[in-house]
Design a protein around this motif. Structure first.
Motif, PDB file in Angstrom:
ATOM      1  N   ASP A  14      25.826  56.416  45.450  1.00  0.00           N
ATOM      2  CA  ASP A  14      25.561  55.802  44.151  1.00  0.00           C
ATOM      3  C   ASP A  14      26.735  55.898  43.179  1.00  0.00           C
ATOM      4  OD1 ASP A  14      23.029  55.125  44.944  1.00  0.00           O
ATOM      5  OD2 ASP A  14      22.097  56.909  44.090  1.00  0.00           O
ATOM      6  N   ASP A  15      27.729  56.704  43.510  1.00  0.00           N
ATOM      7  CA  ASP A  15      28.843  56.948  42.599  1.00  0.00           C
ATOM      8  C   ASP A  15      29.945  55.912  42.801  1.00  0.00           C
ATOM      9  OD1 ASP A  15      30.738  57.988  40.900  1.00  0.00           O
ATOM     10  OD2 ASP A  15      31.185  59.733  42.148  1.00  0.00           O
ATOM     11  N   LEU A  16      30.018  54.936  41.901  1.00  0.00           N
ATOM     12  CA  LEU A  16      31.050  53.896  42.031  1.00  0.00           C
ATOM     13  C   LEU A  16      32.447  54.436  41.772  1.00  0.00           C
ATOM     14  CD1 LEU A  16      29.484  50.720  40.384  1.00  0.00           C
ATOM     15  CD2 LEU A  16      29.776  51.231  42.806  1.00  0.00           C
ATOM     16  N   SER A  17      32.567  55.548  41.054  1.00  0.00           N
ATOM     17  CA  SER A  17      33.886  56.045  40.676  1.00  0.00           C
ATOM     18  C   SER A  17      34.492  57.014  41.685  1.00  0.00           C
ATOM     19  CB  SER A  17      33.832  56.701  39.299  1.00  0.00           C
ATOM     20  OG  SER A  17      33.045  57.872  39.353  1.00  0.00           O
ATOM     21  N   CYS A  18      33.798  57.297  42.777  1.00  0.00           N
ATOM     22  CA  CYS A  18      34.317  58.275  43.735  1.00  0.00           C
ATOM     23  C   CYS A  18      35.643  57.827  44.348  1.00  0.00           C
ATOM     24  CB  CYS A  18      33.298  58.548  44.828  1.00  0.00           C
ATOM     25  SG  CYS A  18      33.132  57.200  45.996  1.00  0.00           S
ATOM     26  N   CYS A  19      35.843  56.531  44.450  1.00  0.00           N
ATOM     27  CA  CYS A  19      37.064  56.010  45.072  1.00  0.00           C
ATOM     28  C   CYS A  19      38.108  55.595  44.039  1.00  0.00           C
ATOM     29  CB  CYS A  19      36.726  54.839  45.982  1.00  0.00           C
ATOM     30  SG  CYS A  19      35.873  53.500  45.134  1.00  0.00           S
ATOM     31  N   ARG A  20      37.849  55.882  42.776  1.00  0.00           N
ATOM     32  CA  ARG A  20      38.774  55.480  41.710  1.00  0.00           C
ATOM     33  C   ARG A  20      40.211  55.943  41.953  1.00  0.00           C
ATOM     34  NH1 ARG A  20      37.537  55.729  35.303  1.00  0.00           N
ATOM     35  NH2 ARG A  20      39.512  54.878  34.625  1.00  0.00           N
ATOM     36  N   PRO A  21      40.445  57.201  42.357  1.00  0.00           N
ATOM     37  CA  PRO A  21      41.842  57.609  42.611  1.00  0.00           C
ATOM     38  C   PRO A  21      42.522  56.769  43.694  1.00  0.00           C
ATOM     39  CG  PRO A  21      40.427  59.541  42.453  1.00  0.00           C
ATOM     40  CD  PRO A  21      39.520  58.336  42.500  1.00  0.00           C
ATOM     41  N   ALA A  22      41.800  56.447  44.753  1.00  0.00           N
ATOM     42  CA  ALA A  22      42.389  55.642  45.828  1.00  0.00           C
ATOM     43  C   ALA A  22      42.686  54.221  45.361  1.00  0.00           C
ATOM     44  CB  ALA A  22      41.457  55.623  47.037  1.00  0.00           C
ATOM     45  N   VAL A  23      41.786  53.657  44.564  1.00  0.00           N
ATOM     46  CA  VAL A  23      41.977  52.312  44.025  1.00  0.00           C
ATOM     47  C   VAL A  23      43.207  52.281  43.119  1.00  0.00           C
ATOM     48  CG1 VAL A  23      40.971  50.590  42.470  1.00  0.00           C
ATOM     49  CG2 VAL A  23      39.559  51.646  44.233  1.00  0.00           C
ATOM     50  N   ARG A  24      43.301  53.245  42.221  1.00  0.00           N
ATOM     51  CA  ARG A  24      44.442  53.291  41.298  1.00  0.00           C
ATOM     52  C   ARG A  24      45.755  53.555  42.025  1.00  0.00           C
ATOM     53  NH1 ARG A  24      42.937  55.611  35.510  1.00  0.00           N
ATOM     54  NH2 ARG A  24      45.026  54.812  35.261  1.00  0.00           N
ATOM     55  N   ARG A  25      45.693  54.402  43.050  1.00  0.00           N
ATOM     56  CA  ARG A  25      46.902  54.704  43.827  1.00  0.00           C
ATOM     57  C   ARG A  25      47.393  53.468  44.566  1.00  0.00           C
ATOM     58  NH1 ARG A  25      45.213  59.012  45.774  1.00  0.00           N
ATOM     59  NH2 ARG A  25      44.267  58.204  47.665  1.00  0.00           N
ATOM     60  N   ALA A  26      46.481  52.721  45.177  1.00  0.00           N
ATOM     61  CA  ALA A  26      46.878  51.494  45.888  1.00  0.00           C
ATOM     62  C   ALA A  26      47.591  50.546  44.936  1.00  0.00           C
ATOM     63  CB  ALA A  26      45.654  50.822  46.505  1.00  0.00           C
ATOM     64  N   TYR A  27      47.011  50.355  43.759  1.00  0.00           N
ATOM     65  CA  TYR A  27      47.608  49.452  42.774  1.00  0.00           C
ATOM     66  C   TYR A  27      48.972  49.958  42.308  1.00  0.00           C
ATOM     67  CZ  TYR A  27      48.279  46.717  38.560  1.00  0.00           C
ATOM     68  OH  TYR A  27      48.801  45.900  37.603  1.00  0.00           O
ATOM     69  N   SER A  28      49.027  51.212  41.881  1.00  0.00           N
ATOM     70  CA  SER A  28      50.269  51.730  41.284  1.00  0.00           C
ATOM     71  C   SER A  28      51.403  51.827  42.294  1.00  0.00           C
ATOM     72  CB  SER A  28      50.027  53.081  40.608  1.00  0.00           C
ATOM     73  OG  SER A  28      49.650  54.056  41.550  1.00  0.00           O
ATOM     74  N   GLU A  42      44.748  42.791  44.364  1.00  0.00           N
ATOM     75  CA  GLU A  42      43.962  42.433  45.544  1.00  0.00           C
ATOM     76  C   GLU A  42      43.871  43.597  46.528  1.00  0.00           C
ATOM     77  OE1 GLU A  42      45.666  38.779  46.966  1.00  0.00           O
ATOM     78  OE2 GLU A  42      44.860  37.648  45.276  1.00  0.00           O
ATOM     79  N   ALA A  43      44.942  44.364  46.659  1.00  0.00           N
ATOM     80  CA  ALA A  43      44.906  45.542  47.533  1.00  0.00           C
ATOM     81  C   ALA A  43      43.956  46.597  46.966  1.00  0.00           C
ATOM     82  CB  ALA A  43      46.303  46.125  47.695  1.00  0.00           C
ATOM     83  N   ALA A  44      44.017  46.820  45.660  1.00  0.00           N
ATOM     84  CA  ALA A  44      43.114  47.779  45.024  1.00  0.00           C
ATOM     85  C   ALA A  44      41.668  47.336  45.180  1.00  0.00           C
ATOM     86  CB  ALA A  44      43.481  47.938  43.549  1.00  0.00           C
ATOM     87  N   LEU A  45      41.437  46.046  45.040  1.00  0.00           N
ATOM     88  CA  LEU A  45      40.096  45.498  45.220  1.00  0.00           C
ATOM     89  C   LEU A  45      39.621  45.695  46.663  1.00  0.00           C
ATOM     90  CD1 LEU A  45      37.726  43.965  43.978  1.00  0.00           C
ATOM     91  CD2 LEU A  45      38.937  41.836  44.500  1.00  0.00           C
ATOM     92  N   ALA A  46      40.513  45.533  47.616  1.00  0.00           N
ATOM     93  CA  ALA A  46      40.159  45.744  49.021  1.00  0.00           C
ATOM     94  C   ALA A  46      39.759  47.203  49.274  1.00  0.00           C
ATOM     95  CB  ALA A  46      41.322  45.360  49.932  1.00  0.00           C
ATOM     96  N   VAL A  47      40.445  48.136  48.631  1.00  0.00           N
ATOM     97  CA  VAL A  47      40.083  49.551  48.755  1.00  0.00           C
ATOM     98  C   VAL A  47      38.683  49.774  48.191  1.00  0.00           C
ATOM     99  CG1 VAL A  47      40.618  51.905  47.983  1.00  0.00           C
ATOM    100  CG2 VAL A  47      42.462  50.382  48.752  1.00  0.00           C
ATOM    101  N   PHE A  48      38.415  49.206  47.012  1.00  0.00           N
ATOM    102  CA  PHE A  48      37.093  49.338  46.411  1.00  0.00           C
ATOM    103  C   PHE A  48      36.024  48.748  47.319  1.00  0.00           C
ATOM    104  CE2 PHE A  48      33.498  47.986  43.887  1.00  0.00           C
ATOM    105  CZ  PHE A  48      33.245  49.099  43.100  1.00  0.00           C
ATOM    106  N   ARG A  49      36.271  47.549  47.834  1.00  0.00           N
ATOM    107  CA  ARG A  49      35.285  46.874  48.690  1.00  0.00           C
ATOM    108  C   ARG A  49      35.058  47.645  50.000  1.00  0.00           C
ATOM    109  NH1 ARG A  49      32.038  43.024  46.837  1.00  0.00           N
ATOM    110  NH2 ARG A  49      32.027  42.149  48.897  1.00  0.00           N
ATOM    111  N   TYR A  50      36.070  48.348  50.478  1.00  0.00           N
ATOM    112  CA  TYR A  50      35.899  49.175  51.662  1.00  0.00           C
ATOM    113  C   TYR A  50      34.876  50.279  51.375  1.00  0.00           C
ATOM    114  CZ  TYR A  50      36.774  52.607  55.299  1.00  0.00           C
ATOM    115  OH  TYR A  50      36.618  53.502  56.324  1.00  0.00           O
TER     116      TYR A  50
END
Length: 74
Positions: A14-28, A42-50
């Motif tokens: 249920d925690d949408l923010s658990c992957c926030r560090p990975a999403v931000r890292r992919a983008y940055s 788009e890469a950050a979005l792909a990490v989130f969608r995974y």
């Protein structure tokens, strides 16, 4: 149709923010390497969608945008 994201197959539950560090890292990291902003997003979005394959596409985009652009939509 519900506006809530699907809980099926979500790595984060249920925690949408658990992957926030990975999403931000992919983008940055992609931006740091000189990749265009859109590719990095788009890469950050792909990490989130995974992590949240059942998330509504628009919700996923808004969440990722908030995380990588500090809430400012470009």
């Amino acid at each position: 149709m519900s506006d809530k994201p699907s809980k099926t197959l979500s790595i984060c539950g249920d925690d949408l923010s658990c992957c926030r560090p990975a999403v931000r890292r992919a983008y940055s990291e992609l931006r740091r390497c000189g990749q265009p902003e859109r590719y990095a997003f788009e890469a950050a979005l792909a990490v989130f969608r995974y992590h949240h394959p059942g998330a509504i596409p628009r919700q996923a985009e808004l969440t990722v945008a908030e995380w990588v652009w500090d809430g400012v939509m470009h």
